[in-house]
Design an enzyme around this catalytic site. Sequence first.
Site, PDB file in Angstrom:
ATOM      1  N   CYS A 119      77.872  -2.714  38.750  1.00 18.49           N
ATOM      2  CA  CYS A 119      77.926  -1.714  37.678  1.00 18.49           C
ATOM      3  C   CYS A 119      76.515  -1.370  37.194  1.00 18.49           C
ATOM      4  CB  CYS A 119      78.850  -2.187  36.555  1.00 18.49           C
ATOM      5  SG  CYS A 119      79.419  -0.807  35.505  1.00 18.49           S
ATOM      6  N   HIS A 210      83.738  -3.479  39.047  1.00 13.49           N
ATOM      7  CA  HIS A 210      83.599  -4.865  38.599  1.00 13.49           C
ATOM      8  C   HIS A 210      84.471  -5.791  39.453  1.00 13.49           C
ATOM      9  CE1 HIS A 210      81.167  -4.540  34.905  1.00 13.49           C
ATOM     10  NE2 HIS A 210      81.635  -3.293  34.874  1.00 13.49           N
ATOM     11  N   GLU A 212      84.389  -8.903  39.729  1.00 11.36           N
ATOM     12  CA  GLU A 212      84.713 -10.166  39.043  1.00 11.36           C
ATOM     13  C   GLU A 212      86.024 -10.073  38.265  1.00 11.36           C
ATOM     14  OE1 GLU A 212      82.138  -8.002  35.941  1.00 11.36           O
ATOM     15  OE2 GLU A 212      82.357  -8.082  38.129  1.00 11.36           O
TER      16      GLU A 212
END
Length: 235
Positions: A119, A210, A212
Amino acid sequence: MPRPLVAIPARFSQSASALRYQAIVNARALSEAVLRAGGEPLTVHPWAPGGVADAAEVADRMAFADAVLLPGGGDLAPSTYGEVSAHDEVYDVDPEQDAFDLAVAAWAFAAGVPVLAICRGAQVVNVALGGALEQHMDSPHRHHVDTVTISDDVLAGVVGATTIEASCYHHQCITRLGTGLEVAATAVDGTVEAVAAPGRPGWFVGVQWHPEDTAHEDAGQQALFDALVTAARAR
């Protein structure tokens, strides 16, 4: 075998419930994704007093790192990519954060250190290499799951597919690519969602989404962290 050391520049936080004062933070999900991959995530304190980073000092501090993970965060100051005024939607700009992150990206690319940029991190790499950003998208990708089409063979090989469902939270995007970067993936609306640097010595992937967020349950997203740690171990 020791775990490769993955340096993650921290984010400044005005408050943290467990602390009495301002804090430096990183997302727990990021650290856990690195740990699952077999790496050791280490938070690095951003240090660029007055918004000026000493390149030699940054290189000295980062020399321990087997890999770098540049995380998400607030917006880069538009001045870092040559724009005079800021859009009203630009938020959380911090000159010290910007200077440090840009210096880390420049050091990592010059040193050939493996880099995963996420990002804001992908935007930092782009700007560090002379690229530019759109300050505010007409249709921001906030709280948005997008189908991303991957055009880069390396990235497709990592995630094991040419399309992937991506958890997005961004209102800015790459417009002009930095030197040596190529588009690696795009969203349905054409937004650049990943970049690659095919001529660069050392592994690199930059994603606008993202990974994660869903890496704990999505093998394709976890594979990005796995690939970073594998590249770190191979150095």
